[in-house]
Design a protein around this motif. Structure first.
Motif, PDB file in Angstrom:
ATOM      1  N   SER A  28       0.841  -1.212   0.000  1.00  0.00           N
ATOM      2  CA  SER A  28       0.000   0.000   0.000  1.00  0.00           C
ATOM      3  C   SER A  28       0.868   1.251   0.000  1.00  0.00           C
ATOM      4  CB  SER A  28      -0.907   0.051   1.233  1.00  0.00           C
ATOM      5  OG  SER A  28      -1.770  -1.040   1.213  1.00  0.00           O
TER       6      SER A  28
ATOM      7  N   GLU B 235       2.401   1.884  -3.352  1.00  0.00           N
ATOM      8  CA  GLU B 235       1.408   2.400  -4.293  1.00  0.00           C
ATOM      9  C   GLU B 235       1.160   3.893  -4.030  1.00  0.00           C
ATOM     10  OE1 GLU B 235      -1.575  -0.855  -5.739  1.00  0.00           O
ATOM     11  OE2 GLU B 235      -2.491   0.390  -4.196  1.00  0.00           O
ATOM     12  N   GLU B 236       0.968   4.178  -2.750  1.00  0.00           N
ATOM     13  CA  GLU B 236       0.673   5.557  -2.344  1.00  0.00           C
ATOM     14  C   GLU B 236       1.796   6.506  -2.743  1.00  0.00           C
ATOM     15  OE1 GLU B 236       0.864   7.486   1.961  1.00  0.00           O
ATOM     16  OE2 GLU B 236      -0.172   5.559   1.935  1.00  0.00           O
ATOM     17  N   LYS B 237       3.053   6.071  -2.565  1.00  0.00           N
ATOM     18  CA  LYS B 237       4.201   6.946  -2.847  1.00  0.00           C
ATOM     19  C   LYS B 237       4.727   6.782  -4.268  1.00  0.00           C
ATOM     20  CE  LYS B 237       6.100   7.677   1.777  1.00  0.00           C
ATOM     21  NZ  LYS B 237       5.778   9.079   1.841  1.00  0.00           N
ATOM     22  N   ASP B 238       4.123   5.838  -5.006  1.00  0.00           N
ATOM     23  CA  ASP B 238       4.550   5.593  -6.377  1.00  0.00           C
ATOM     24  C   ASP B 238       6.039   5.215  -6.457  1.00  0.00           C
ATOM     25  OD1 ASP B 238       4.046   5.341  -9.041  1.00  0.00           O
ATOM     26  OD2 ASP B 238       4.341   7.472  -9.524  1.00  0.00           O
TER      27      ASP B 238
END
Ligand code: NAD
Length: 366
Positions: A335, A338-341
């Motif tokens: 997660s 994904e959030e921080k790419d």
């Protein structure tokens, strides 16, 4: 308070600049002519607790190689302990020499004396080239050792616990990639079916996965075929095999440009340490290929969790329960990535470093 800047030293050895790069606390070079002991103990970080890490005995080509290895491995131990929520720091030791030729009781006991001199700042354990028997010799000179045989009150072989953690990491990865953590019918390729790989194959077999294996040891291949009905794959053919999950459980640094290009899977999740040949290059590369990578130092932490339990009063059930939590942490890291790419290994490193920094603040306030 301002401090004067210490001028850079002009030296061809560059030991201090190496320590500065990853902020290592202390290095101890151990020499003993009578036993032939030449060892390096690297303490990377003790903010969370004493530095725990195994002793590797290896016939390094050069002293530089040994130093490089111990610095890299000790830093990895800091991350592994931090991300696993253990109150342990990171450290590691290397003994230079061929374990089959140069290892003696006297050499291991002398090494134990050096560990003792660190007064508990470093706790040692077995690693490549050392055994639980060697740790018994070390234990004759110091109590700062874990990984002792069960008969001596230790946790014995940590490999089944490591395998269970890897299995949890694989299930969490399947949950992320497929929406379900069920592995029945999934094709899984396991590279290396030694102590950890074989236990992992057993767990996968129990869940009904279709298993492919490679190993350079014929006996291991025969045993896995006989007991778990696996398909045997030749050497490096395992990289390009069309499977759901690839589990590297043999060597480090196998995720290089060539092998990543060959991969034909959705998930890479295995036990081997330092799988990414170059984190900054191959972490992003594997992500761009659309493959979900479960960070190695997180999902192979079961062995460390097991010896930590030994340090605090051994209980295998507790160790297994704590190891099960690798499932949740793996999902948390996916997660965050994904959030921080960012790639997943980077996300895991951020989380581990954050815990060390948070506790450092606790320690420095009243
Ligand atoms: P092991 O030596 O018992 O098993 C390694 C296996 O890999 C052996 O069967 C070996 O024959 C095989 N192998 C070697 N080269 C190979 C190749 N080129 N292709 C295919 N197979 C090959 O070691 P282990 O204890 O099972 O550990 C496996 C990995 O997991 C190592 O990288 C280790 O550092 C890591 N690890 C182990 C533990 C643990 O608890 N044992 C904990 C954390 C990490």
């Amino acid at each position: 308070m301002t401090t004067a800047t210490v001028p850079s030293l002009n030296t061809e050895f560059e030991v201090f600049s190496k320590l500065e790069t990853n902020d290592h606390e202390q290095i101890v070079f151990c020499n003993d002519n009578s036993t032939g002991l030449k060892a390096i103990i690297a303490v990377h970080n003790t903010v969370l607790g004493p530095g725990l890490g195994g002793t590797r005995m290896w016939h390094y080509g050069t002293e530089q190689e040994a130093l490089h290895d111990v610095l890299r491995l000790s830093r990895g131990m800091t991350y592994k302990a931090a991300i696993s929520g253990l109150n342990l720091g990171g450290a590691k030791a290397v003994i230079i020499g061929d374990s089959k030729v140069h290892k003696t009781e006297a050499l291991m006991r002398k090494f134990g004396r050096f560990v003792e001199n660190l007064n508990g700042k470093y706790i040692t354990a077995e690693d490549v080239g050392t055994t639980t028997k060697d740790m018994e010799y070390v234990n004759m000179e110091t109590n700062h050792v874990v990984g002792l045989p069960e008969s001596r009150g230790g946790g014995g072989d940590p490999s089944p616990v490591t395998a269970y953690g890897v299995y949890m990491g694989i299930k969490a990865s399947a949950k992320k990639a497929y929406g379900s953590d069920q592995l029945g019918g999934k094709k899984v390729a396991v590279q290396g079916i030694g102590k950890v790989g074989m236990h992992l194959v057993e767990l996968l077999h129990q869940e009904g996965a279709e298993i492919y294996v490679s190993d350079i040891n014929e006996e291991n291949l025969k045993a896995a075929s006989r007991n778990f009905g696996v398909h045997v794959v030749n050497g490096d053919d395992i990289y390009a095999l069309p499977v759901d999950i690839f589990a590297p459980c043999a060597l480090g640094a196998i995720l290089n440009t060539e092998n990543i290009n060959a991969l034909n899977c959705n998930i890479v999740a295995g036990a081997a340490n330092n799988q990414l040949a170059n984190e900054d290059q191959h972490g992003p590369m594997i992500r761009e290929k659309g493959i979900l990578y479960a960070p190695d130092f997180l999902i192979n932490a079961g062995g460390l969790i097991n010896v930590y339990s030994e340090h605090t009063g051994y209980n295998r059930d507790n160790a297994m329960r704590d190891t099960e939590n690798i499932y949740n942490t793996t999902l948390e890291i996916f997660s965050l990535a994904e959030e921080k790419d960012i790639h997943t290994q980077h996300a895991a490193t951020i989380l581990a470093e954050k815990r060390v920094q948070d506790i450092l603040k606790v320690r420095s306030t009243y």
